[in-house]
Design a protein around this motif. Structure first.
Motif, PDB file in Angstrom:
ATOM      1  N   ILE A   3       0.846  -1.200   0.221  1.00 47.52           N
ATOM      2  CA  ILE A   3      -0.046  -0.185  -0.188  1.00 47.52           C
ATOM      3  C   ILE A   3       0.894   1.337  -0.014  1.00 47.52           C
ATOM      4  CG2 ILE A   3      -1.712   1.361   1.390  1.00 47.52           C
ATOM      5  CD1 ILE A   3      -2.793  -1.269   2.374  1.00 47.52           C
ATOM      6  N   LYS A   4       0.687   2.038  -1.046  1.00 49.89           N
ATOM      7  CA  LYS A   4       1.571   3.429  -1.077  1.00 49.89           C
ATOM      8  C   LYS A   4       0.595   4.538  -0.666  1.00 49.89           C
ATOM      9  CE  LYS A   4       5.029   5.800  -2.131  1.00 49.89           C
ATOM     10  NZ  LYS A   4       5.706   6.206  -1.169  1.00 49.89           N
ATOM     11  N   LEU A   5      -0.714   4.452  -0.812  1.00 48.56           N
ATOM     12  CA  LEU A   5      -1.633   5.595  -0.866  1.00 48.56           C
ATOM     13  C   LEU A   5      -2.938   5.280  -0.050  1.00 48.56           C
ATOM     14  CD1 LEU A   5      -1.745   8.774  -1.213  1.00 48.56           C
ATOM     15  CD2 LEU A   5      -3.083   8.148  -3.271  1.00 48.56           C
ATOM     16  N   ASN A   6      -3.083   5.877   1.081  1.00 50.48           N
ATOM     17  CA  ASN A   6      -4.643   5.569   1.440  1.00 50.48           C
ATOM     18  C   ASN A   6      -5.242   6.975   1.608  1.00 50.48           C
ATOM     19  OD1 ASN A   6      -6.779   4.340   2.557  1.00 50.48           O
ATOM     20  ND2 ASN A   6      -5.969   4.378   4.670  1.00 50.48           N
ATOM     21  N   SER A   7      -6.525   7.110   1.539  1.00 43.61           N
ATOM     22  CA  SER A   7      -7.087   8.455   1.533  1.00 43.61           C
ATOM     23  C   SER A   7      -8.134   8.327   2.687  1.00 43.61           C
ATOM     24  CB  SER A   7      -7.747   8.925   0.211  1.00 43.61           C
ATOM     25  OG  SER A   7      -8.751   7.935  -0.101  1.00 43.61           O
ATOM     26  N   ILE A   8      -8.317   9.661   3.135  1.00 41.08           N
ATOM     27  CA  ILE A   8      -9.395   9.972   4.243  1.00 41.08           C
ATOM     28  C   ILE A   8     -10.169  11.279   3.713  1.00 41.08           C
ATOM     29  CG2 ILE A   8      -7.874  11.138   5.690  1.00 41.08           C
ATOM     30  CD1 ILE A   8      -9.213   9.789   8.173  1.00 41.08           C
ATOM     31  N   THR A  41      -0.775  15.264   0.702  1.00 41.12           N
ATOM     32  CA  THR A  41      -0.662  14.190   1.535  1.00 41.12           C
ATOM     33  C   THR A  41       0.257  14.329   2.668  1.00 41.12           C
ATOM     34  OG1 THR A  41       1.328  13.621   0.236  1.00 41.12           O
ATOM     35  CG2 THR A  41      -1.069  12.729  -0.468  1.00 41.12           C
ATOM     36  N   THR A  51       3.828   4.867   3.530  1.00 38.20           N
ATOM     37  CA  THR A  51       2.261   5.199   2.932  1.00 38.20           C
ATOM     38  C   THR A  51       2.062   6.525   3.310  1.00 38.20           C
ATOM     39  OG1 THR A  51       1.893   2.690   3.524  1.00 38.20           O
ATOM     40  CG2 THR A  51       0.240   4.374   3.350  1.00 38.20           C
ATOM     41  N   LEU A  53      -0.881   9.455   3.529  1.00 34.31           N
ATOM     42  CA  LEU A  53      -2.459   9.754   3.800  1.00 34.31           C
ATOM     43  C   LEU A  53      -2.759  10.967   2.924  1.00 34.31           C
ATOM     44  CD1 LEU A  53      -4.710   8.669   5.539  1.00 34.31           C
ATOM     45  CD2 LEU A  53      -4.001  10.339   7.103  1.00 34.31           C
ATOM     46  N   GLU A  56      -8.393  13.800   1.499  1.00 38.29           N
ATOM     47  CA  GLU A  56      -9.315  14.209   0.105  1.00 38.29           C
ATOM     48  C   GLU A  56     -10.536  15.169   0.828  1.00 38.29           C
ATOM     49  OE1 GLU A  56     -10.899  11.717  -3.410  1.00 38.29           O
ATOM     50  OE2 GLU A  56      -9.427  10.716  -2.023  1.00 38.29           O
ATOM     51  N   THR A  78      -9.908   5.225   9.870  1.00 41.52           N
ATOM     52  CA  THR A  78      -8.392   4.416   9.606  1.00 41.52           C
ATOM     53  C   THR A  78      -8.068   4.300  10.993  1.00 41.52           C
ATOM     54  OG1 THR A  78      -6.747   4.378   8.368  1.00 41.52           O
ATOM     55  CG2 THR A  78      -7.205   6.518   9.444  1.00 41.52           C
TER      56      THR A  78
END
Length: 131
Positions: A3-8, A41, A51, A53, A56, A78
């Protein structure tokens, strides 16, 4: 694969950036214009190339409904890993963070849930058995 990117989803990117950097201690990684918003990010200072974050904007009606729904049900958006949930709980409380649950031992994991001021509940978790 990793996992490189996760959004919230956040209700205000500038407010989110301030909370995630000044209160939680993350570091801004990317800040690029993206139409009316930003590709914004943050990363852990412990893993600057780890990773990211994405903070968004929740301007999409579906995003707002989803965010409000899981918040109202008490579901964290998260989770962040910390060495010691109890110590982080005390540190964040001193900075004015509102917690929805105190550190609770669940098997080998201690968890606590807080409000990120941007429309989300966030879980802190550690793996210190027997805390």
């Amino acid at each position: 694969m990793k996992i490189k990117l996760n959004s919230i989803f956040v209700d205000n990117q500038e407010k989110a950036l301030k909370f995630y950097t000044e209160i939680l201690g993350f570091v801004k990684k990317t800040d690029l214009p993206a139409g009316d918003y930003r590709w914004l990010t943050v990363v852990s200072p412990e893993e600057p190339d780890g990773t990211e974050l994405l903070l968004e904007p929740n301007q999409n009606p579906v995003a707002k409904t989803y965010q409000a729904g899981i918040f109202e049900q008490g579901i964290p958006a998260t989770a962040f890993a910390v060495e010691n949930v109890q110590a982080e709980y005390k540190r964040l409380q001193m900075l004015g963070v509102t917690f929805h649950s105190e550190p609770t031992i669940m098997g080998e994991v201690t968890m606590a849930v807080f409000n990120d001021t941007c429309g989300n509940l966030i879980c802190l978790a550690d793996k210190s058995a027997g805390v």
